[in-house]
Design an enzyme around this catalytic site. Structure first.
Site, PDB file in Angstrom:
ATOM      1  N   GLY A 161       9.613 -22.084  14.782  1.00  0.00           N
ATOM      2  CA  GLY A 161      10.832 -22.626  15.352  1.00  0.00           C
ATOM      3  C   GLY A 161      11.791 -21.572  15.851  1.00  0.00           C
ATOM      4  O   GLY A 161      12.674 -21.875  16.654  1.00  0.00           O
ATOM      5  N   GLY A 163      10.736 -18.021  16.644  1.00  0.00           N
ATOM      6  CA  GLY A 163      10.170 -16.915  17.397  1.00  0.00           C
ATOM      7  C   GLY A 163       8.655 -16.960  17.366  1.00  0.00           C
ATOM      8  O   GLY A 163       8.044 -17.969  17.000  1.00  0.00           O
ATOM      9  N   ASP A 277      10.860 -22.205   2.133  1.00  0.00           N
ATOM     10  CA  ASP A 277       9.917 -22.540   3.206  1.00  0.00           C
ATOM     11  C   ASP A 277       8.512 -22.072   2.840  1.00  0.00           C
ATOM     12  O   ASP A 277       7.781 -21.539   3.683  1.00  0.00           O
ATOM     13  CB  ASP A 277      10.368 -21.907   4.526  1.00  0.00           C
ATOM     14  CG  ASP A 277       9.662 -22.523   5.734  1.00  0.00           C
ATOM     15  OD1 ASP A 277       9.182 -23.670   5.617  1.00  0.00           O
ATOM     16  OD2 ASP A 277       9.587 -21.868   6.792  1.00  0.00           O
TER      17      ASP A 277
END
Length: 518
Positions: A161, A163, A277
């Protein structure tokens, strides 16, 4: 006599005059002097007439008419300009050694990365304490570069999201380029913080579960990392296709995920940083010589890193010394790293613990918005997500092939606009109530804090909306009809028991049981 190497001392009289050899005289000083001389002439003091004054005023030779003040001023200004230009033409040489620049040059020296960098000995160092409670960290200047000029072919390594990643396989390097300037600042600070924690954890606790940066470029918005063989998602596909389920593979997996769990606890508890994440794509692995067993893996991609309540550097600042600048460049802690965001915590919902999904369905978000993330919440989220990545491997490599049915870890990838939907959250909770009891270990080592898996009654009791409770009950009935009989026939080899115990503890229904791993 050769005097080419000689220089005038600093006290020499030439140091106080202009490079042209005459004293510098401003126009303002000359004008004041000239007006003063005119006033002296007007007072009656004798002064001979100037031929140039006559030429400028337009008077005939021999005329006794006195020129006006304006004409005399114009003539004097003309003489000053002529004398100044003649001095410039007579001395065209450059300023000597005595003349020095009073400012740094406008063009800064370039620092290009032309060869693979060595791993840094440190990334951040404490420079000073500002106002008693604000630590200022100095960034290792050896990490900074302007352009990447390392030779070698580039290949696509992945995108996300924020790079994309390019690989330089020849030198075992991965270059991540961030699209947005604001997100680059956030990820750079997060990467530097986690990298320093990784180096300190390796020296003091033998924890090496995080990737460390090798360099960064502010101009190109790039961060350079060491390259790994693949991510965990690709490894799962490769392992499933090879059907290489030997005991050595299971042993290596257990060591790998045990080390990752220790690293997650260290990052959340000692460093006060939550990853938020953790997924298969963000676990990077290296293979052993047999091409199937894992070496120790690392966690990567710190785009969503958040400081939790255990952190003592939420007000920290950073300084970076750049070439040709007297004072270092300073920047503060990005606000995105210091406050919790419910959307970030929930994400797509694939790896999030049930307590977060229930809060999402109950619309209980006030405790997370614009407030520091609690340590126990961040640790529970990260450990559960790590357990879900291990469960993904077990289901894809061992469970589904043994059943001959394409059983998955989640009911489906159903989301809209990259956000979790209530329908998918309900389906996910119901599906776990059927899948987890068939795989989790029910023993004393996993049931210290209650059953390791969720049961429908427990989830239903925490749902506030009657409509959502009915939808959850219906989904549970549907999955029991379609999956319970199939999952009851699961038979896994005994060497997988340590992995199943680890999954049961990492994905325990009670967050306190996950905290006990620390």
């Amino acid at each position: 006599m050769d005097e080419s190497g000689r220089q005038r001392p600093a006290s020499h009289v030439a140091a106080d005059i202009s490079p042209q050899g005459a004293h510098r005289r401003s126009f303002k000083a000359w004008l004041a002097s000239y007006i003063h001389s005119l006033s002296r002439r007007a007072s009656g003091r004798p002064s001979g007439p100037s031929p140039r004054d006559g030429a400028v005023s337009g008077a005939r030779p021999g005329s006794r008419r006195r020129s006006s003040f304006r004409e005399r001023l114009r003539a004097g200004l003309s003489r000053w300009r002529v004398s100044r230009s003649s001095r410039r033409r007579s001395s065209p040489e450059a300023p000597g050694p005595a003349a020095k620049l009073r400012r740094p040059p406008l063009r800064r020296s370039e620092t290009a990365m032309t060869s693979p960098p060595s791993p840094p000995s440190h990334i951040l160092s404490l420079a000073r304490i500002h106002k008693l409670c604000i630590p200022v960290f100095a960034v290792n200047p050896a990490l900074r570069y302007t352009t990447l000029e390392i030779p070698g072919a580039r290949s696509f390594g992945g995108s996300g999201g924020y790079g994309e990643v390019q690989l330089i396989r020849e030198h075992k390097l991965a270059v991540k380029t961030i699209r947005e300037k604001e997100w680059f600042a956030v990820e750079l600070v997060a990467t530097l913080l986690v990298g320093e924690c990784a180096l300190r954890g390796g020296r003091t606790h033998d924890i090496r579960g995080f990737i460390t940066p090798l360099g960064f470029s502010l101009q190109q918005r790039q961060i350079v990392f060491p390259a790994y063989d693949m991510d965990l998602g690709k490894y799962i596909g490769q392992l499933a296709s090879l059907r290489a389920t030997t005991p050595s593979v299971a042993t290596a997996l257990h060591h790998c995920f045990t080390d990752l769990a220790r690293a997650v606890v260290f990052l959340n508890t000692r460093c006060g940083i939550s990853h938020l994440d953790i997924k298969c794509a963000n676990v990077l692995v290296m293979l052993r010589s047999d091409a199937v067993s894992l070496r120790p893996a690392v966690l990567a991609d710190f785009s969503l890193v958040t400081l939790n309540s255990n952190s003592t550097i939420s007000r920290g600042q950073f300084c970076l010394q750049e070439p040709d600048l007297e004072s270092p460049r300073g920047f503060g802690m990005p606000a995105a790293l210091t406050t919790a965001n419910f959307h970030t915590l929930v994400g797509h919902g694939y790896n999030q613990p049930p307590e977060l999904s229930v809060k999402y369905l109950n619309n209980e978000r006030a405790e997370f918005n614009n407030r520091p993330l609690k340590h126990d919440v961040g640790l529970a989220v990260d450990l559960y997500a790590l357990g879900q990545t291990l469960l993904e491997l077990l289901v894809s490599v061992y469970v589904a092939p043994s059943l001959g049915v394409p059983v998955t870890r989640v009911p489906g990838y159903q989301y809209f606009n990259n956000q979790l939907s209530p329908d998918f959250a309900v389906a996910l909770l119901a599906y776990r109530c059927v899948l987890h009891p068939a795989l989790f270990v029910n023993s004393a080592e996993t049931n210290t804090h209650g059953l390791a898996y969720d049961v429908p009654e427990g989830i239903r009791r925490h749902l506030r909306n009657p409509k959502i409770r009915r939808a959850f009950t219906e989904q549970c009935i549907n999955y029991q009809r379609t999956h319970k009989a199939v999952l009851s026939s699961v038979s896994l080899p005994p060497e997988l028991r340590p992995l199943l115990v680890l999954v049961s503890r990492l994905c325990h229904a009670n967050p306190a049981a996950r905290h006990s791993l620390s």
